[in-house]
Design a protein around this motif. Structure first.
Motif, PDB file in Angstrom:
ATOM      1  N   THR A  74     -19.339   3.894 -38.555  1.00 38.07           N
ATOM      2  CA  THR A  74     -19.361   3.690 -39.329  1.00 38.07           C
ATOM      3  C   THR A  74     -20.072   4.320 -40.853  1.00 38.07           C
ATOM      4  O   THR A  74     -20.562   5.062 -40.487  1.00 38.07           O
ATOM      5  CB  THR A  74     -20.413   2.149 -39.090  1.00 38.07           C
ATOM      6  OG1 THR A  74     -21.692   3.579 -38.773  1.00 38.07           O
ATOM      7  CG2 THR A  74     -20.268   1.189 -38.142  1.00 38.07           C
ATOM      8  N   ARG A  75     -19.333   3.313 -42.085  1.00 41.94           N
ATOM      9  CA  ARG A  75     -20.053   3.630 -43.752  1.00 41.94           C
ATOM     10  C   ARG A  75     -19.977   5.283 -43.256  1.00 41.94           C
ATOM     11  O   ARG A  75     -21.423   5.891 -44.163  1.00 41.94           O
ATOM     12  CB  ARG A  75     -21.762   3.532 -43.409  1.00 41.94           C
ATOM     13  CG  ARG A  75     -21.393   1.382 -43.390  1.00 41.94           C
ATOM     14  CD  ARG A  75     -23.232   1.547 -44.025  1.00 41.94           C
ATOM     15  NE  ARG A  75     -23.399   0.091 -43.792  1.00 41.94           N
ATOM     16  CZ  ARG A  75     -22.900  -0.836 -44.868  1.00 41.94           C
ATOM     17  NH1 ARG A  75     -23.071   0.477 -46.148  1.00 41.94           N
ATOM     18  NH2 ARG A  75     -23.154  -1.941 -45.086  1.00 41.94           N
ATOM     19  N   GLN A  76     -18.951   5.593 -43.767  1.00 39.90           N
ATOM     20  CA  GLN A  76     -18.534   7.451 -43.783  1.00 39.90           C
ATOM     21  C   GLN A  76     -18.842   7.374 -45.095  1.00 39.90           C
ATOM     22  O   GLN A  76     -19.241   8.646 -45.363  1.00 39.90           O
ATOM     23  CB  GLN A  76     -17.530   8.221 -43.224  1.00 39.90           C
ATOM     24  CG  GLN A  76     -17.569   7.752 -40.978  1.00 39.90           C
ATOM     25  CD  GLN A  76     -17.121   8.695 -40.595  1.00 39.90           C
ATOM     26  OE1 GLN A  76     -15.832   8.887 -41.359  1.00 39.90           O
ATOM     27  NE2 GLN A  76     -16.539   8.747 -39.565  1.00 39.90           N
ATOM     28  N   GLN A  77     -18.712   6.233 -45.815  1.00 34.42           N
ATOM     29  CA  GLN A  77     -17.882   6.973 -47.345  1.00 34.42           C
ATOM     30  C   GLN A  77     -18.222   5.468 -48.138  1.00 34.42           C
ATOM     31  O   GLN A  77     -17.160   4.650 -47.646  1.00 34.42           O
ATOM     32  CB  GLN A  77     -16.607   7.314 -47.772  1.00 34.42           C
ATOM     33  CG  GLN A  77     -16.400   9.064 -47.128  1.00 34.42           C
ATOM     34  CD  GLN A  77     -15.062   9.053 -47.579  1.00 34.42           C
ATOM     35  OE1 GLN A  77     -13.915   8.469 -47.529  1.00 34.42           O
ATOM     36  NE2 GLN A  77     -14.584  10.252 -47.982  1.00 34.42           N
ATOM     37  N   GLY A  78     -19.352   4.796 -48.246  1.00 35.39           N
ATOM     38  CA  GLY A  78     -19.910   3.963 -48.874  1.00 35.39           C
ATOM     39  C   GLY A  78     -19.743   3.116 -47.913  1.00 35.39           C
ATOM     40  O   GLY A  78     -20.127   3.139 -46.526  1.00 35.39           O
ATOM     41  N   ASP A  79     -19.413   1.799 -48.198  1.00 33.71           N
ATOM     42  CA  ASP A  79     -18.905   0.613 -46.917  1.00 33.71           C
ATOM     43  C   ASP A  79     -17.495   1.204 -45.669  1.00 33.71           C
ATOM     44  O   ASP A  79     -17.557   0.467 -44.808  1.00 33.71           O
ATOM     45  CB  ASP A  79     -18.506  -0.178 -47.179  1.00 33.71           C
ATOM     46  CG  ASP A  79     -19.346  -0.952 -48.317  1.00 33.71           C
ATOM     47  OD1 ASP A  79     -20.808  -0.854 -47.945  1.00 33.71           O
ATOM     48  OD2 ASP A  79     -19.965  -2.067 -49.112  1.00 33.71           O
ATOM     49  N   ARG A  80     -16.822   1.739 -46.369  1.00 36.69           N
ATOM     50  CA  ARG A  80     -15.511   2.403 -45.689  1.00 36.69           C
ATOM     51  C   ARG A  80     -16.137   3.245 -44.301  1.00 36.69           C
ATOM     52  O   ARG A  80     -16.849   4.180 -44.122  1.00 36.69           O
ATOM     53  CB  ARG A  80     -14.777   2.909 -46.377  1.00 36.69           C
ATOM     54  CG  ARG A  80     -12.922   3.194 -45.977  1.00 36.69           C
ATOM     55  CD  ARG A  80     -12.535   4.005 -47.395  1.00 36.69           C
ATOM     56  NE  ARG A  80     -12.619   5.340 -47.176  1.00 36.69           N
ATOM     57  CZ  ARG A  80     -11.814   6.122 -47.716  1.00 36.69           C
ATOM     58  NH1 ARG A  80     -11.286   5.957 -48.440  1.00 36.69           N
ATOM     59  NH2 ARG A  80     -12.198   7.253 -47.262  1.00 36.69           N
ATOM     60  N   ASP A  81     -15.409   3.052 -43.369  1.00 32.49           N
ATOM     61  CA  ASP A  81     -15.499   3.586 -41.691  1.00 32.49           C
ATOM     62  C   ASP A  81     -14.753   4.013 -41.065  1.00 32.49           C
ATOM     63  O   ASP A  81     -15.207   5.408 -40.454  1.00 32.49           O
ATOM     64  CB  ASP A  81     -15.273   2.143 -40.934  1.00 32.49           C
ATOM     65  CG  ASP A  81     -16.164   1.029 -40.327  1.00 32.49           C
ATOM     66  OD1 ASP A  81     -18.240   0.695 -41.521  1.00 32.49           O
ATOM     67  OD2 ASP A  81     -16.046  -0.326 -40.595  1.00 32.49           O
ATOM     68  N   THR A 123     -12.489   8.573 -42.434  1.00 31.59           N
ATOM     69  CA  THR A 123     -12.670   9.800 -43.482  1.00 31.59           C
ATOM     70  C   THR A 123     -11.176  10.119 -43.458  1.00 31.59           C
ATOM     71  O   THR A 123     -11.204  10.075 -42.413  1.00 31.59           O
ATOM     72  CB  THR A 123     -13.545  10.344 -43.446  1.00 31.59           C
ATOM     73  OG1 THR A 123     -15.150   9.911 -43.625  1.00 31.59           O
ATOM     74  CG2 THR A 123     -13.588  11.521 -44.231  1.00 31.59           C
TER      75      THR A 123
END
Length: 542
Positions: A385-392, A394
């Motif tokens: 979860t939230r690996q890059q901002g709100d994005r889960d 990578t």
């Protein structure tokens, strides 16, 4: 007048008249010419093989067989002096001849002697009113050829042979030998206990790089600078007689190439019957044996070490043939695979087989990549979860061909770093949505397009994210029968497969796409998952 008459008087007193001499000379010349012609066509094998005089009609009879069998059939046809037919014998690969029977079968030969009873039955099954299949006139067992200095895989079986890195395999789509070795080998591997099956399956991906033209096996790999173990026939070994080459009879099974007589309904019945009778006669049997074949009259070995007659098995079943064709098509067809691995905090926990769950996932993904040949393409994502901002999720490596630009090495490096990336929860739905959309966007119509997602739990995203209903709607918005994608949901760490089943049902099934759920506890379990994928045995999710 006397000078003109004198030779006539001497001729009458000396013997036959001039007219008789001319007739005899012509008969001798014709006889000599006929013998010379038949001797020439028998030697060159070009035909057509002409009947003797006295026939009211002499139909043309086209005969097609393999390159190994053609010389014998030509010789036998050339000796059919009392048959009113013109035989033309042609050598052709069976997979080419099969195409002649397609459609209305207009280009099909009158007589076909393929090297496979199974292939003959498949052709006949298309239209029983067009062709009939008779019994085999010859056979030759398929063996493992071993050059001097090498050893057959241990134990000597077809399963160990097809996956061994030291072997060569003739192209299964063009060679009956290659097709039989693949069929029997896969059946043997399928019957192994789970651990042994996984070990054997790990060598399947390398098969494609070891496929060579069948004609090169005995010329290039029976010795010299590139010796290798390979499947071949007893007849081929007899014919080539390469020095230092021995044959091994697998203890598991000894399949054989059979040569049935496939006859077109429109073929001249008497001519076909005469040719068949000649091939199965004592003289025909001797000719076939001299060429290295076994016959119904004499099924004994023709090379040292060849199997006893009682050891010969029938050809593989149609079901085995279909499974082998699916497998080979899958191995030969490129795979475009996006691997997505859960790096949530729980993946640091111990796996039942020892080591952490992330270690099992990393090693399993590495093993899966080893199953795939260089022409396949693989990429790697992680998610929590939230690996890059709100994005889960990578992207660690974009999908790329394994044989180019060090893609294997880059993937190996990234997989080795996964243990340092752990943390967060499980944003499964958002990640699957993104991975599926990427697979659809980058869809390759010439490849099998796959997403393999490893996780130790169900969706757990405290920040919100998609619901299962929303995921289902979004996947169906982008899914299409024109761009099918298969999703493999691989559960780890005791996750219940039934918990992932609703996620699998969300994946569109049009065009052959869909999803399946598997569970793995040990890295070697992934071999079964990927071979299941290769065989397209994706189970329906209930």
């Amino acid at each position: 007048m006397g000078r003109h008459g004198a030779p006539t008087r001497r001729g009458r007193g000396a013997g036959p008249g001039t007219g008789t001499v001319v007739v005899v000379a012509l008969l001798v010349a014709l006889l000599a010419g006929a013998v010379a012609w038949r001797g020439w066509v028998a030697t060159t094998g070009t035909g057509p093989f002409l009947p003797w005089a006295g026939c009211e009609r002499t139909p043309d009879v086209s005969v097609v067989t393999t390159a190994a069998m053609a010389p014998v059939v030509k010789d036998v046809a050339a000796d059919l002096d009392d048959v009113c037919a013109r035989f033309t014998v042609t050598a052709e690969a069976p997979d080419v001849t099969v195409q002649r029977y397609a459609g209305d079968g207009e280009g099909a030969p009158d007589v076909w002697l393929p090297d496979s009873s199974l292939l003959a039955e498949e052709v006949a099954e298309g239209d029983r009113t067009t062709v009939s299949v008779g019994g085999p006139v010859a056979a030759t067992p398929v063996l493992i050829a071993v050059p001097s200095g090498l050893e057959a895989p241990a134990p000597a079986s077809w399963g160990t042979t097809i996956v061994a890195p030291t072997t060569r395999l003739p192209e299964p789509t063009q060679s009956t030998v290659g097709r039989i070795a693949l069929m029997v080998g896969l059946a043997e591997i399928d019957a192994l206990p789970a651990a042994a099956r996984s070990t054997s399956l790990s060598g399947i991906g390398g098969m494609l790089s070891r496929v060579v033209p069948e004609a090169s096996l005995l010329s290039a790999h029976a010795g010299g600078t590139d010796p290798a173990v390979f499947p071949t026939t007893e007849q081929a070994v007899h014919e080539a007689a390469p020095p230092g080459l021995s044959v091994v009879v697998p203890a598991s099974a000894t399949p054989a190439l059979e040569y049935p007589v496939v006859t077109s309904r429109s073929a001249p019945a008497e001519a076909v019957a005469a040719l068949t009778a000649a091939l199965t006669s004592a003289a025909g049997s001797d000719a076939l044996r001299a060429a290295g074949f076994r016959t119904p009259r004499d099924r004994s070995p023709v090379v040292e070490g060849g199997p006893a007659a009682a050891a010969l098995d029938v050809e593989p079943s149609p079901e085995q043939a279909a499974a082998a064709q699916r497998m080979w098509a899958a191995v030969a067809t490129p795979t475009r695979l996006l691997t997505v691995i859960d790096t949530s905090g729980s993946m640091a926990q111990s796996a039942a087989s020892g080591g952490s769950r992330i270690e099992v996932a990393s090693r399993a993904a590495t093993g899966a990549i080893q199953l795939l040949a260089d022409h396949n393409s693989v990429g790697l994502w992680t998610f929590s979860t939230r690996q890059q901002g709100d994005r889960d999720w990578t992207q660690l490596q974009a999908v790329g061909e394994l044989g180019r630009e060090d893609q294997r090495a880059r993937l190996a490096f990234s997989l080795g770093s996964l243990a340092t990336r752990l943390g967060g929860d499980t944003g499964l739905y958002d990640t699957l949505d993104a991975a599926y959309r990427r697979a659809v966007e980058d869809h390759d119509p010439t490849a099998a397009n796959l997403v393999a997602l490893f996780t130790d739990g169900v969706n757990d995203d405290p920040a919100g994210g998609l619901t299962l209903a929303q995921l289902t709607t979004r996947l169906r918005e982008v899914g299409s029968a024109d761009t099918p994608v298969t999703v493999l949901l691989v559960g780890m760490g005791g996750v219940d497969a039934r918990a992932l089943a609703p996620v699998a049902r969300a994946v569109p099934t049009g065009g052959g796409g869909g999803a399946a759920v598997f569970t793995v506890e040990k890295p070697e379990d992934i071999a079964d998952v990927y071979v299941t994928m290769l065989l397209r045995r994706v189970p329906q999710q209930g």
